[in-house]
Design a protein around this motif. Structure first.
Motif, PDB file in Angstrom:
ATOM      1  N   ASP A 562       0.968  -1.193  -0.129  1.00  0.00           N
ATOM      2  CA  ASP A 562       0.145   0.272  -0.397  1.00  0.00           C
ATOM      3  C   ASP A 562       1.167   1.171  -0.196  1.00  0.00           C
ATOM      4  OD1 ASP A 562      -2.381   1.578   0.482  1.00  0.00           O
ATOM      5  OD2 ASP A 562      -1.571   2.131   2.031  1.00  0.00           O
ATOM      6  N   GLN A 563       1.912   0.883   0.897  1.00  0.00           N
ATOM      7  CA  GLN A 563       2.259   2.604   0.752  1.00  0.00           C
ATOM      8  C   GLN A 563       3.906   2.333  -0.154  1.00  0.00           C
ATOM      9  OE1 GLN A 563       2.520   4.352   3.708  1.00  0.00           O
ATOM     10  NE2 GLN A 563       0.424   3.450   3.102  1.00  0.00           N
ATOM     11  N   ASP A 564       4.006   1.523  -1.371  1.00  0.00           N
ATOM     12  CA  ASP A 564       5.306   1.624  -1.624  1.00  0.00           C
ATOM     13  C   ASP A 564       5.347   3.385  -2.443  1.00  0.00           C
ATOM     14  OD1 ASP A 564       6.900  -0.332  -3.848  1.00  0.00           O
ATOM     15  OD2 ASP A 564       5.717   0.559  -5.893  1.00  0.00           O
ATOM     16  N   PRO A 565       6.733   3.558  -2.389  1.00  0.00           N
ATOM     17  CA  PRO A 565       6.446   5.137  -3.657  1.00  0.00           C
ATOM     18  C   PRO A 565       6.406   5.327  -4.363  1.00  0.00           C
ATOM     19  CG  PRO A 565       9.038   3.983  -2.858  1.00  0.00           C
ATOM     20  CD  PRO A 565       7.557   2.855  -2.535  1.00  0.00           C
ATOM     21  N   LEU A 566       6.055   3.805  -5.898  1.00  0.00           N
ATOM     22  CA  LEU A 566       6.235   4.483  -6.686  1.00  0.00           C
ATOM     23  C   LEU A 566       3.978   4.694  -6.989  1.00  0.00           C
ATOM     24  CD1 LEU A 566       6.929   4.032  -9.731  1.00  0.00           C
ATOM     25  CD2 LEU A 566       5.365   1.762  -9.485  1.00  0.00           C
ATOM     26  N   GLY A 567       3.505   4.767  -5.355  1.00  0.00           N
ATOM     27  CA  GLY A 567       2.207   4.968  -6.036  1.00  0.00           C
ATOM     28  C   GLY A 567       1.498   4.261  -6.899  1.00  0.00           C
ATOM     29  N   LYS A 568       1.449   3.062  -7.530  1.00  0.00           N
ATOM     30  CA  LYS A 568       0.465   3.045  -8.472  1.00  0.00           C
ATOM     31  C   LYS A 568      -0.313   2.128  -8.853  1.00  0.00           C
ATOM     32  CE  LYS A 568       2.802   4.178 -12.593  1.00  0.00           C
ATOM     33  NZ  LYS A 568       2.179   4.862 -13.589  1.00  0.00           N
ATOM     34  N   SER A 569      -2.051   2.408  -8.561  1.00  0.00           N
ATOM     35  CA  SER A 569      -2.384   1.801  -8.146  1.00  0.00           C
ATOM     36  C   SER A 569      -2.613   0.459  -9.025  1.00  0.00           C
ATOM     37  CB  SER A 569      -4.097   2.431  -8.549  1.00  0.00           C
ATOM     38  OG  SER A 569      -5.245   1.255  -8.448  1.00  0.00           O
ATOM     39  N   ALA A 570      -3.498  -0.787  -8.597  1.00  0.00           N
ATOM     40  CA  ALA A 570      -3.487  -2.576  -9.245  1.00  0.00           C
ATOM     41  C   ALA A 570      -4.346  -1.756 -10.402  1.00  0.00           C
ATOM     42  CB  ALA A 570      -4.042  -3.171  -8.261  1.00  0.00           C
ATOM     43  N   ARG A 571      -4.003  -3.141 -11.354  1.00  0.00           N
ATOM     44  CA  ARG A 571      -5.591  -2.714 -12.474  1.00  0.00           C
ATOM     45  C   ARG A 571      -6.084  -4.049 -12.292  1.00  0.00           C
ATOM     46  NH1 ARG A 571      -5.166   1.431 -16.316  1.00  0.00           N
ATOM     47  NH2 ARG A 571      -7.269   1.626 -15.588  1.00  0.00           N
ATOM     48  N   LEU A 572      -7.435  -4.283 -12.457  1.00  0.00           N
ATOM     49  CA  LEU A 572      -8.107  -5.477 -13.074  1.00  0.00           C
ATOM     50  C   LEU A 572      -7.673  -5.813 -14.273  1.00  0.00           C
ATOM     51  CD1 LEU A 572     -10.190  -7.501 -11.895  1.00  0.00           C
ATOM     52  CD2 LEU A 572     -11.763  -6.036 -13.554  1.00  0.00           C
ATOM     53  N   VAL A 573      -6.745  -6.924 -14.434  1.00  0.00           N
ATOM     54  CA  VAL A 573      -6.387  -6.939 -15.365  1.00  0.00           C
ATOM     55  C   VAL A 573      -6.950  -8.591 -16.274  1.00  0.00           C
ATOM     56  CG1 VAL A 573      -3.672  -6.436 -15.364  1.00  0.00           C
ATOM     57  CG2 VAL A 573      -4.293  -8.283 -14.006  1.00  0.00           C
ATOM     58  N   MET A 574      -7.956  -9.401 -15.162  1.00  0.00           N
ATOM     59  CA  MET A 574      -8.789 -10.584 -15.180  1.00  0.00           C
ATOM     60  C   MET A 574      -9.643 -10.646 -15.026  1.00  0.00           C
ATOM     61  SD  MET A 574      -7.935 -14.120 -16.006  1.00  0.00           S
ATOM     62  CE  MET A 574      -8.886 -14.661 -14.124  1.00  0.00           C
ATOM     63  N   ASN A 575     -11.137 -10.927 -15.130  1.00  0.00           N
ATOM     64  CA  ASN A 575     -11.898 -10.683 -14.633  1.00  0.00           C
ATOM     65  C   ASN A 575     -13.038 -12.078 -15.504  1.00  0.00           C
ATOM     66  OD1 ASN A 575     -14.819 -10.253 -13.368  1.00  0.00           O
ATOM     67  ND2 ASN A 575     -15.547  -8.785 -14.011  1.00  0.00           N
ATOM     68  N   GLU A 576     -12.869 -13.062 -15.048  1.00  0.00           N
ATOM     69  CA  GLU A 576     -13.630 -14.737 -15.886  1.00  0.00           C
ATOM     70  C   GLU A 576     -14.085 -15.015 -14.928  1.00  0.00           C
ATOM     71  OE1 GLU A 576      -9.972 -16.585 -17.905  1.00  0.00           O
ATOM     72  OE2 GLU A 576     -10.620 -14.535 -19.024  1.00  0.00           O
ATOM     73  N   ASN A 577     -15.401 -15.897 -14.797  1.00  0.00           N
ATOM     74  CA  ASN A 577     -15.221 -17.231 -14.639  1.00  0.00           C
ATOM     75  C   ASN A 577     -16.145 -17.216 -12.669  1.00  0.00           C
ATOM     76  OD1 ASN A 577     -15.899 -18.792 -16.843  1.00  0.00           O
ATOM     77  ND2 ASN A 577     -13.691 -18.691 -17.061  1.00  0.00           N
ATOM     78  N   GLY A 578     -16.019 -15.868 -12.351  1.00  0.00           N
ATOM     79  CA  GLY A 578     -15.804 -15.552 -11.114  1.00  0.00           C
ATOM     80  C   GLY A 578     -14.368 -15.142 -10.055  1.00  0.00           C
ATOM     81  N   MET A 579     -13.139 -15.372 -11.012  1.00  0.00           N
ATOM     82  CA  MET A 579     -12.515 -14.867 -10.386  1.00  0.00           C
ATOM     83  C   MET A 579     -11.649 -13.402 -10.870  1.00  0.00           C
ATOM     84  SD  MET A 579     -11.998 -17.314  -8.776  1.00  0.00           S
ATOM     85  CE  MET A 579     -10.377 -16.937  -9.030  1.00  0.00           C
ATOM     86  N   GLN A 580     -11.188 -13.087 -10.449  1.00  0.00           N
ATOM     87  CA  GLN A 580     -10.434 -12.090 -10.377  1.00  0.00           C
ATOM     88  C   GLN A 580      -9.490 -11.828  -9.946  1.00  0.00           C
ATOM     89  OE1 GLN A 580     -12.485  -8.635  -9.449  1.00  0.00           O
ATOM     90  NE2 GLN A 580     -14.632  -8.680 -10.299  1.00  0.00           N
ATOM     91  N   VAL A 581      -8.355 -10.296 -11.005  1.00  0.00           N
ATOM     92  CA  VAL A 581      -6.980 -10.953 -10.989  1.00  0.00           C
ATOM     93  C   VAL A 581      -6.558  -9.686 -10.576  1.00  0.00           C
ATOM     94  CG1 VAL A 581      -4.699 -11.398 -11.749  1.00  0.00           C
ATOM     95  CG2 VAL A 581      -6.422 -13.090 -11.906  1.00  0.00           C
ATOM     96  N   TRP A 582      -5.815  -8.922 -10.255  1.00  0.00           N
ATOM     97  CA  TRP A 582      -5.714  -7.689  -9.447  1.00  0.00           C
ATOM     98  C   TRP A 582      -4.258  -7.167  -9.756  1.00  0.00           C
ATOM     99  CZ3 TRP A 582      -8.624  -2.683  -9.588  1.00  0.00           C
ATOM    100  CH2 TRP A 582      -9.739  -2.849  -9.524  1.00  0.00           C
ATOM    101  N   LEU A 583      -3.071  -6.407 -10.319  1.00  0.00           N
ATOM    102  CA  LEU A 583      -2.198  -5.941 -10.877  1.00  0.00           C
ATOM    103  C   LEU A 583      -1.381  -4.582 -10.482  1.00  0.00           C
ATOM    104  CD1 LEU A 583       0.777  -7.788 -11.680  1.00  0.00           C
ATOM    105  CD2 LEU A 583       0.068  -6.973 -14.101  1.00  0.00           C
TER     106      LEU A 583
END
Length: 668
Positions: A562-583
């Motif tokens: 959460d406190q990573d200095p880059l400060g980038k938010s995760a993105r939703l890169v996969m959303n299928e079959n009831g599963m989500q992947v945030w990167l």
């Protein structure tokens, strides 16, 4: 007695017993504490519509029933002790004329009633369903409100037929509170943020947060001129007049060893270079907050060890405000805060920061004085307080400069500014805070319109992306799992804010109670907030934390993401079959990944409810599908365990509404 008569008597007793077992009573749904059964976001009310007005459908008044707002989820445990549910359903006459509503009655996953689409002006439809043997009942109103207000609908004359005076219960939340994270070692570890921003000449307060055996001493090399460190407490104070980026080396030492960490101090125009983390009092104490509770919360943050993991802010929400006065004619504290300045100084002495609440409206949502007035001197009358709802607008005379100067004089570090957000009010307070002579983190609330996201990023340090959060999976899903479109706009100095955390004991519209999130959902909650680079403000009484919740909040690897200095938010890169992947990309070139089993939530009426028979799902995380190629070393963040090297994929099992959170390091 002959066998014949014995058999006859036994049969008669069975008939009496069976008759007794079928004793039934009628129970209006508005006779129970209906708010406690709501898993939607807006309020539900008994005997009125959701606005508190008379319940009215197509010109017909109703004295009994439940009024709801927007998508509404009522979940009841019946334990097989109900026989019937009846109601008349429809859109309230004061509701939205454009939006279609659909009413569902769902029992043990089966849809017993589906109203089809209904609109304002439609004749109410009757509901009459058999509930014999039903364990769990769900009442759902589904509407695509997209954040619009006054989306009112009614379960009019809603009534349950119950056996033996049984009353509905809340859905049990008795899943095992399994603890994943090992305790930190007794050797030192520095956990505070590795980057910190301040304005030239303004006061600096930075605590070297560190876990490990006490006593512990602290030192620093490379601090810029104007800053000093207390070697016993680890508190850095002072001010730096010269702009620039300064690299310091922090050290924490105890009898078992030494830890060091690099700290980059950026003296310039941007503060809040990492998301704020700490505590907010509203979901703990609501209007009952007072000075004693604030001090007790600060003490508990220290005693429970949270401060050592980097939790910093002690924020007072609505209900501290008194009247205008003092040197700046700013808002003064009310009688619940008799020595306000001493309280602020005490919290600062612990190395913690202090936040308060205000609004540009004449009255706050809790009915206290706000930042504007229709009177030139800004005073407030008893009539205004009595009719607080009528004064939730920005008045003719505004006092942003007065209030900002007063906050700075007290040493306040954080302002939560709460209203239906519009740019002019946000900008006036932004300017006033920047001219106050103190760095005050500026957080605006609530439901910032996405259309103005560039303004919020320009003017504020954090901005609420949605409505007030509630302790339900539906509310968490709406508040956090829908933030992908906001991700490009958040970053150092301006953070997307999905609201407070809903773990521990909370009071979100009802009395203080354990969160209704399951343990799996709580792991998902903290994981996603960390991945989103979201502000993390604990919303429960800190002194009441149990071992599970404390463990949930003290995983340094989760906080570090959460406190990573880059400060980038995760993105939703996969959303299928009831599963989500945030990167989420991190400053050191690695990635943080959240694999979430969201269970197709919202796609079927049954998916809005918890039935107690949910099972884990097997999932194969395909690296190439999310743009990762090559060999990667994977680390389980919650368990703080290395999992090994993987080339194309990683297979795991994920619990219902649960998460597997990974740190992914390239091994090229």
């Amino acid at each position: 007695m002959t066998n014949f008569y014995r058999l006859l008597l036994a049969g008669f007793c069975c008939i009496v017993s069976a008759t007794h077992a079928q004793t039934t009573t009628k129970l209006w749904l508005d006779e129970i504490n209906i708010k406690s059964f709501s898993e939607g976001i807006p309020a539900v009310l008994g005997k009125t519509n959701a606005a508190g007005d008379s319940m009215l459908i197509d010109g017909q008044y109703f004295r009994h029933g439940v009024g709801v707002n927007a998508t509404s989820i009522l979940a009841l445990s019946l334990d097989g002790k109900a026989t019937e549910f009846s109601a008349l359903v429809g859109v309230d006459d004061k509701g939205n004329k454009d939006l279609p509503h659909t009413f569902y009655v769902v029992a043990d996953r089966k849809i017993l009633f589906d109203s089809g689409e209904m609109r304002l002006g439609d004749v109410p439809k009757p509901v009459n369903v058999n509930l014999n043997g039903v364990k769990r009942l769900g009442l759902l109103v589904k509407v695509n409100d997209e954040g619009r207000t006054k989306v009112y609908a009614n379960w009019a004359n809603a009534q349950l037929t119950m056996l033996d005076n049984y009353r509905p219960q809340n859905i049990p939340n008795s899943d095992e509170k399994y603890i994943l994270t090992p305790l930190p070692p007794q050797t030192p570890r520095i956990n505070s943020a590795s980057v910190f921003g301040a304005t030239p000449g303004n006061p600096v307060l930075y605590l070297i947060a560190a876990t490990g055996e006490r006593p512990m001493t602290f030192s620093a090399k490379g601090l810029p001129k104007g800053l000093s460190l207390d070697g016993k407490t680890g508190i850095i104070t002072g001010n730096v007049k010269q702009r620039g980026a300064y690299l310091a080396t922090l050290t924490a030492t105890n009898a078992l060893g030494k830890a060091t960490k690099k700290l980059t101090l950026k003296i310039g125009d941007t503060i809040a270079l990492t998301p704020p983390i700490g505590w907010n009092g509203w979901n703990s104490w609501a209007r009952n907050i007072d000075q004693g509770k604030v001090i007790a919360s600060a003490d508990a943050l220290v005693k429970m060890g949270l401060r050592d993991h980097g939790w910093t802010y002690i924020n007072i929400d609505d209900a501290w405000q008194g009247k205008r006065g003092g040197k700046f004619n700013g808002i003064q504290p009310n009688e619940k805060f008799p020595t306000f300045q001493k309280m602020v100084d005490y919290v600062h002495g612990l190395g913690l920061k202090v936040g308060v609440y205000s609004t540009p409206m004449i009255t706050s949502y809790a009915g206290y004085i706000g930042g504007s007035s229709d009177f030139k001197d800004g005073h407030i009358t008893d009539a205004i307080i009595t009719n607080k709802r009528a004064f939730r607008y920005v008045g003719k005379y505004r006092f942003e400069t007065n209030d900002a100067n007063q906050l700075a004089a007290w040493g306040i570090d954080y302002l939560k500014y709460d209203w239906r957000i519009e740019v002019p009010s946000a900008e006036r307070m932004s300017v006033a805070l920047k001219q106050s002579g103190r760095d005050i983190l500026y957080s605006i609330s609530n439901s910032a319109p996405f259309a103005n996201v560039k303004d919020w990023a320009r003017l504020t340090n954090s901005y609420r992306t949605g409505p007030d959060i509630r302790d339900s999976w539906n509310s968490l899903f709406v508040s956090a799992f829908t933030l992908d479109k906001w991700a490009p706009y958040g970053g150092p100095g301006h953070w997307n804010d999905p609201d407070m955390m809903i773990v521990g004991n909370v009071t979100t519209g009802t009395q203080l109670h354990p969160t209704r999130l399951t343990p799996d959902e709580q792991y998902s909650h903290v994981s996603l907030f960390s991945l989103l680079s979201a502000p993390m403000l604990i919303g429960c009484p800190i002194e009441q934390l149990d071992a599970f919740t404390l463990n949930l909040l003290t995983n340094d690897e989760v906080i570090e993401i959460d406190q990573d200095p880059l400060g980038k938010s995760a993105r939703l890169v996969m959303n299928e079959n009831g599963m989500q992947v945030w990167l989420k990309p991190l400053a050191d070139g690695s990635y943080a990944v959240g694999l979430f089993n969201v269970g197709d939530f919202g796609k079927t009426p049954a998916s809005y409810f918890r039935w107690g028979d949910e099972k884990p799902k097997s999932f194969t995380f395909d690296f190439i599908k999310v743009g990762l190629t090559g060999k990667y070393r994977l680390r389980d963040v919650w368990r703080q365990q290395n999992l090994g090297n993987f080339t194309r994929s990683f297979k795991t099992e994920i619990r219902h509404h649960g998460v597997v959170m990974l740190r992914v390091f390239s091994e090229k």
